[in-house]
Design a protein around this motif. Structure first.
Motif, PDB file in Angstrom:
ATOM      1  N   GLY A 249     -61.414  -2.487  18.524  1.00  0.00           N
ATOM      2  CA  GLY A 249     -62.585  -3.083  17.896  1.00  0.00           C
ATOM      3  C   GLY A 249     -62.532  -3.152  16.389  1.00  0.00           C
ATOM      4  O   GLY A 249     -63.429  -3.707  15.756  1.00  0.00           O
ATOM      5  N   ARG A 250     -61.475  -2.594  15.757  1.00  0.00           N
ATOM      6  CA  ARG A 250     -61.419  -2.570  14.292  1.00  0.00           C
ATOM      7  C   ARG A 250     -60.750  -3.805  13.695  1.00  0.00           C
ATOM      8  O   ARG A 250     -60.772  -3.987  12.461  1.00  0.00           O
ATOM      9  CB  ARG A 250     -60.662  -1.330  13.827  1.00  0.00           C
ATOM     10  CG  ARG A 250     -61.329  -0.002  14.193  1.00  0.00           C
ATOM     11  CD  ARG A 250     -60.574   1.145  13.531  1.00  0.00           C
ATOM     12  NE  ARG A 250     -59.165   1.148  13.908  1.00  0.00           N
ATOM     13  CZ  ARG A 250     -58.181   1.651  13.159  1.00  0.00           C
ATOM     14  NH1 ARG A 250     -58.462   2.180  11.968  1.00  0.00           N
ATOM     15  NH2 ARG A 250     -56.937   1.627  13.589  1.00  0.00           N
ATOM     16  N   THR A 251     -60.126  -4.641  14.515  1.00  0.00           N
ATOM     17  CA  THR A 251     -59.498  -5.860  14.019  1.00  0.00           C
ATOM     18  C   THR A 251     -60.495  -6.674  13.206  1.00  0.00           C
ATOM     19  O   THR A 251     -61.644  -6.830  13.600  1.00  0.00           O
ATOM     20  CB  THR A 251     -58.976  -6.701  15.194  1.00  0.00           C
ATOM     21  OG1 THR A 251     -57.948  -5.971  15.871  1.00  0.00           O
ATOM     22  CG2 THR A 251     -58.423  -8.029  14.724  1.00  0.00           C
ATOM     23  N   VAL A 252     -60.060  -7.182  12.048  1.00  0.00           N
ATOM     24  CA  VAL A 252     -60.945  -7.900  11.137  1.00  0.00           C
ATOM     25  C   VAL A 252     -60.577  -9.379  11.109  1.00  0.00           C
ATOM     26  O   VAL A 252     -59.415  -9.744  10.874  1.00  0.00           O
ATOM     27  CB  VAL A 252     -60.858  -7.319   9.712  1.00  0.00           C
ATOM     28  CG1 VAL A 252     -61.754  -8.109   8.753  1.00  0.00           C
ATOM     29  CG2 VAL A 252     -61.258  -5.844   9.718  1.00  0.00           C
ATOM     30  N   ARG A 253     -61.570 -10.217  11.356  1.00  0.00           N
ATOM     31  CA  ARG A 253     -61.413 -11.661  11.299  1.00  0.00           C
ATOM     32  C   ARG A 253     -62.586 -12.251  10.524  1.00  0.00           C
ATOM     33  O   ARG A 253     -63.483 -11.546  10.075  1.00  0.00           O
ATOM     34  CB  ARG A 253     -61.362 -12.259  12.720  1.00  0.00           C
ATOM     35  CG  ARG A 253     -60.151 -11.847  13.539  1.00  0.00           C
ATOM     36  CD  ARG A 253     -58.883 -12.445  12.977  1.00  0.00           C
ATOM     37  NE  ARG A 253     -57.711 -12.126  13.793  1.00  0.00           N
ATOM     38  CZ  ARG A 253     -56.889 -11.117  13.574  1.00  0.00           C
ATOM     39  NH1 ARG A 253     -57.149 -10.265  12.579  1.00  0.00           N
ATOM     40  NH2 ARG A 253     -55.823 -10.921  14.334  1.00  0.00           N
ATOM     41  N   SER A 254     -62.604 -13.564  10.376  1.00  0.00           N
ATOM     42  CA  SER A 254     -63.751 -14.275   9.805  1.00  0.00           C
ATOM     43  C   SER A 254     -63.835 -15.609  10.521  1.00  0.00           C
ATOM     44  O   SER A 254     -62.818 -16.149  10.969  1.00  0.00           O
ATOM     45  CB  SER A 254     -63.572 -14.470   8.296  1.00  0.00           C
ATOM     46  OG  SER A 254     -62.422 -15.257   8.027  1.00  0.00           O
ATOM     47  N   TYR A 255     -65.052 -16.159  10.631  1.00  0.00           N
ATOM     48  CA  TYR A 255     -65.249 -17.325  11.490  1.00  0.00           C
ATOM     49  C   TYR A 255     -66.027 -18.426  10.781  1.00  0.00           C
ATOM     50  O   TYR A 255     -67.101 -18.193  10.230  1.00  0.00           O
ATOM     51  CB  TYR A 255     -65.976 -16.904  12.774  1.00  0.00           C
ATOM     52  CG  TYR A 255     -65.114 -16.021  13.640  1.00  0.00           C
ATOM     53  CD1 TYR A 255     -64.261 -16.553  14.598  1.00  0.00           C
ATOM     54  CD2 TYR A 255     -65.116 -14.635  13.462  1.00  0.00           C
ATOM     55  CE1 TYR A 255     -63.445 -15.740  15.369  1.00  0.00           C
ATOM     56  CE2 TYR A 255     -64.306 -13.813  14.223  1.00  0.00           C
ATOM     57  CZ  TYR A 255     -63.472 -14.370  15.173  1.00  0.00           C
ATOM     58  OH  TYR A 255     -62.654 -13.563  15.924  1.00  0.00           O
TER      59      TYR A 255
END
Length: 359
Positions: A249-255
């Motif tokens: 759950g720590r993976t960082v993305r942006s949308y």
């Protein structure tokens, strides 16, 4: 999405999105008056948003423009999105990037948005690289032969490779971090080589070739069958199922929302500096766990979130977020739709299109 067309009948639909796209690109469309566009990848997420906005602008502004869409399976696309494939200004052309018979006539603009998926097996990786490079060269040759003034190539933020620990954003001029001997790098290497081919071709033939490096997106037209987190979370929220996170759950993305994406792509095509890549995405980071929580909050439903992975303190989280200061300063682009609003619009459209427990 899925086998359903986006709903376009009221204010909770794509109608508002199309009005927003047109309002933010209105001064740019005049150069498309009487023009003819060739589009690859027209049935994908990028392509559908481009078609939605092209058809709307063409109708509203009475541009008299046309678009030819290359598709491997036009009949399937007509069933899935009849309002796009059967629009009067749209001509479907059957074929793939390597083997298609070029249509007759000149083109004023070309958008090369077709893209193969990332793979891990060596044999698949070789095919992906070959298809990407040969297909890009075919599209470039078509542009030169048919007199296209401008061409947009949709690349990917994958060209940067893995993000170094401690970095917050990826900038267009940052050094890449390649893993060239791993099959999973095939997609990134293919896109990187295709960008170089585009740049060299533009220099040799004097063409205006623009490059857009896409990151992560959400919104209508995102296939619910996709392996991407945003698609999976939307599917679960629509169907009232638990949201499953395979990692910690720590993976960082942006949308970036699809309507914003359309504004960005048209602006880069019409106004972008040739041979100068632009990151396309949001610069607002969000962890995958927080993205799941946002879907639950917007859906206003008691959905369970299951995080299957275990946190390893010695392993830093994977971060994949663009620096979009170039697009902001040079082209006036920005994140126009907040994440929660993008999720809300996606859920509304999915429900209107019939997605849900019985889909």
């Amino acid at each position: 999405m899925s086998e359903h067309s986006p709903h376009t009948g009221d204010g909770s639909s794509l109608a508002d999105d199309l009005e927003m796209i047109l309002a933010r690109t209105l001064p740019l469309w005049e150069e498309m008056r009487g023009g003819r566009l060739f589009l690859t990848g027209g049935s994908g997420f990028f392509g559908c948003w481009l078609l939605e906005s092209f058809i709307h602008a063409n109708r509203f502004l009475k541009l008299g423009a046309e678009v030819v869409v290359l598709s491997r399976d036009p009949s399937s696309f007509r069933r899935r999105a009849p309002h796009l494939a059967s629009a009067g200004c749209v001509t479907m052309l059957q074929g793939d990037l390597i083997r298609f018979n070029p249509p007759d006539g000149a083109f004023t603009h070309i958008i090369h948005a077709a893209s193969e998926l990332s793979v891990t097996r060596p044999q698949e990786a070789l095919g992906l690289i070959e298809t990407t490079l040969q297909g890009t060269r075919r599209v470039l040759d078509l542009a030169r032969e048919r007199g296209a003034r401008k061409l947009l190539f949709t690349s990917s933020g994958a060209v940067y490779g893995p993000m170094a620990p401690g970095r917050k954003h990826l900038g267009e001029d940052d050094p890449v971090s390649a893993l060239p001997l791993e099959p999973r790098s095939a997609y990134a290497e293919a896109k990187r080589l295709a960008e170089l081919v585009c740049a060299l071709y533009g220099q040799e033939h004097g063409m205006e070739i623009k490059i857009a490096r896409g990151f992560a997106f959400l919104g209508p037209h995102l296939s619910l069958d996709s392996h991407l987190a945003a698609a999976g979370f939307l599917r679960s929220a629509l169907r009232g199922e638990p949201i499953i996170i395979q990692g910690d759950g720590r993976t960082v993305r942006s949308y970036l929302y699809g309507a914003d994406l359309a504004v960005w792509l048209w602006t880069i095509l019409f106004k972008g500096v040739p041979g100068r890549p632009y990151n396309v995405g949001s610069d607002a980071p969000v962890t995958i766990a927080d993205l799941a929580a946002a879907h639950v909050a917007v859906a206003a439903a008691p959905l369970e979130i299951r995080i299957l992975g275990q946190v390893r303190p010695d392993v830093p989280p994977d971060v994949y977020v663009p620096d979009i200061s170039r697009a902001r300063s040079e082209l006036g682009l920005d994140v126009f739709t907040p994440l929660a609003e993008g999720i809300r619009k996606s859920l509304l459209n999915g429900r209107a299109a019939g997605e849900g427990c019985n889909a």
